[in-house]
Scaffold this motif. Structure first.
Motif, PDB file in Angstrom:
ATOM      1  N   ILE A 187       4.965  25.132  14.064  1.00  0.00           N
ATOM      2  CA  ILE A 187       4.310  24.288  15.066  1.00  0.00           C
ATOM      3  C   ILE A 187       5.257  23.204  15.601  1.00  0.00           C
ATOM      4  N   HIS A 188       6.247  22.827  14.798  1.00  0.00           N
ATOM      5  CA  HIS A 188       7.195  21.793  15.214  1.00  0.00           C
ATOM      6  C   HIS A 188       8.422  22.374  15.919  1.00  0.00           C
ATOM      7  N   ALA A 189       8.622  23.684  15.764  1.00  0.00           N
ATOM      8  CA  ALA A 189       9.791  24.337  16.369  1.00  0.00           C
ATOM      9  C   ALA A 189       9.464  25.040  17.683  1.00  0.00           C
ATOM     10  N   LYS A 190       8.259  25.564  17.780  1.00  0.00           N
ATOM     11  CA  LYS A 190       7.879  26.371  18.945  1.00  0.00           C
ATOM     12  C   LYS A 190       7.975  25.554  20.229  1.00  0.00           C
ATOM     13  N   GLY A 191       8.671  26.130  21.222  1.00  0.00           N
ATOM     14  CA  GLY A 191       8.749  25.495  22.530  1.00  0.00           C
ATOM     15  C   GLY A 191       9.636  24.277  22.622  1.00  0.00           C
ATOM     16  N   HIS A 192      10.462  24.031  21.584  1.00  0.00           N
ATOM     17  CA  HIS A 192      11.248  22.801  21.564  1.00  0.00           C
ATOM     18  C   HIS A 192      12.729  22.991  21.895  1.00  0.00           C
ATOM     19  N   ALA A 193      13.150  24.190  22.246  1.00  0.00           N
ATOM     20  CA  ALA A 193      14.552  24.390  22.619  1.00  0.00           C
ATOM     21  C   ALA A 193      14.870  23.606  23.893  1.00  0.00           C
ATOM     22  N   ILE A 194      16.044  22.966  23.915  1.00  0.00           N
ATOM     23  CA  ILE A 194      16.499  22.312  25.142  1.00  0.00           C
ATOM     24  C   ILE A 194      16.719  23.401  26.187  1.00  0.00           C
TER      25      ILE A 194
END
Length: 377
Positions: A184-191
């Motif tokens: 939940i903290h990693a999903k969708g967080h790529a620059i």
């Protein structure tokens, strides 16, 4: 009548293969509906039993021993049924307590919007003009639910994992692994620069699909390894790798060869995403992010668009995976880049060198022993 040959000397009409697939689709759909109906029935039964236990204990003061007696009586009455153990009856009570609005979980819309959920999915859950969304509980099985309840306390996050589990087809063990890995903290967080380089719907989907960080702990410790070693480790455990990348990724190849202007180049990993309908160029770096990495990835994206991509494919997307990165450097590096790409870091098991650096050195230990000897003299 037009006929074609299938197998040994067997004549079948044109269109048979597609017709057979249509029949198979009908069967698969019916099986899915049956499974969903069974799941709804099980959850409804268990919720009603749990609610009844709650009412007796809260309103009439019945003690915990009533659950033990009920378990014995139900097992005696229904010897061929499973699910009436003391432990499962307690789960039923907990389930009914956690979800008073069964068969849905009501979550504040504002809370769900804070999570990395696909906008199209959120739109399906929204009720126009209402501040709450309704997440159907029957999307996942009873065994998913009893594992999720103690793991995730926050209702909005629980609703998120229910939705993600259903959409991705996760087993209970995979769901728990994703929770432990901080999905939940990693999903969708790529620059990324998707908003500037892709149409809105494609941009939203691409942003949602990529993560930061990626967890590659399944390849073990990678001290002193280079990119090729990491690639080999990832592709030797392709099932784990694809699971971590997420649903929809298809593996094309590693060290994928392309020729540009008479020179040979080799892409670390080439993949295809079935929902984005595009190739994904993955470049691996065993070091900290450097701005010049973006230029090479940009080159590979252009080459795949020109040499590999077909007219029906959407624009190729690049993903740069580094050991570590500065978000600010990554953001600056993407400014002005017209090719869609994301930048993220990956994690493996703790490097031996990292662990060793945190341990006291021999000289420090000897000095402390000398100090102790002096104190004792």
């Amino acid at each position: 009548m037009n006929e074609i040959i299938r197998g040994s000397n067997t004549l079948l009409p044109n269109g048979y293969a597609q017709w057979r697939k249509d029949i198979e689709h009908l069967i698969d759909t019916a099986k899915l509906h049956t499974a969903l109906n069974v799941n709804v029935g099980t959850l409804t039964l268990y919720w009603n039993i749990g609610k009844s236990i709650l009412q007796k204990q809260e309103q009439e003061g019945w003690g915990k021993q009533v659950i033990e007696q009920l378990s014995k009586d139900l097992i005696s009455r229904y010897p061929d049924d499973r699910g009436y153990s003391v432990r499962n009856l307690r789960y039923m009570k907990r389930f009914a307590s956690a979800y008073p609005d069964f068969p849905i979980l009501q979550v504040p819309l504002a809370e769900l919007r804070k999570l990395p959920i696909l906008q199209a999915t959120l739109a399906e859950l929204e009720n126009e003009g209402r501040e709450f969304v309704q997440v159907p509980l029957a999307q996942i099985s009873w065994y998913h639910h009893i594992s999720l309840l103690p793991k995730v306390k926050d209702e909005a996050q629980r609703a998120y994992y229910i939705t993600e589990t259903a959409q991705n087809g996760w087993s209970r063990d995979v769901m728990l692994l994703q929770i432990d890995n901080g999905y939940i903290h990693a999903k969708g967080h790529a620059i990324n620069n998707f908003e500037q380089t892709l149409p809105p719907l494609q941009s939203d989907l691409a942003r949602y699909i990529f993560k930061d960080p990626y967890n590659f702990s399944f390849i073990g410790t990678v001290a002193l390894q280079n990119e090729l070693d990491i690639e080999k480790s990832l592709t030797s455990k392709i099932t784990d790798f694809l699971l971590e990348m997420g649903r929809g990724f298809a593996y094309i190849g590693r060290q994928y060869h392309i020729s540009v202007g008479g020179d040979d180049y080799y892409i670390d990993l080439l993949m295809y995403h079935l929902k984005l309908h595009c190739y994904v160029v993955v470049e691996l770096k065993a070091v900290e992010f450097k701005p010049e990495f973006v230029s090479k990835l940009n080159f590979y994206i252009s080459a795949v668009d020109d040499l590999v991509k077909s007219p029906e494919d959407k624009p190729t997307i690049g993903l740069l995976l580094c050991r570590t990165k500065s978000n600010k450097k990554a953001e600056f590096s993407l400014r002005g880049i017209t090719q869609p790409m994301g930048i993220a870091q990956y994690e493996t098991e703790k490097l031996f060198a990292d662990v060793a650096s945190a341990l006291p050195q021999i000289e420090e230990i000897e000095n402390k022993l000398d100090d102790l000897d002096l104190d004792n003299e």
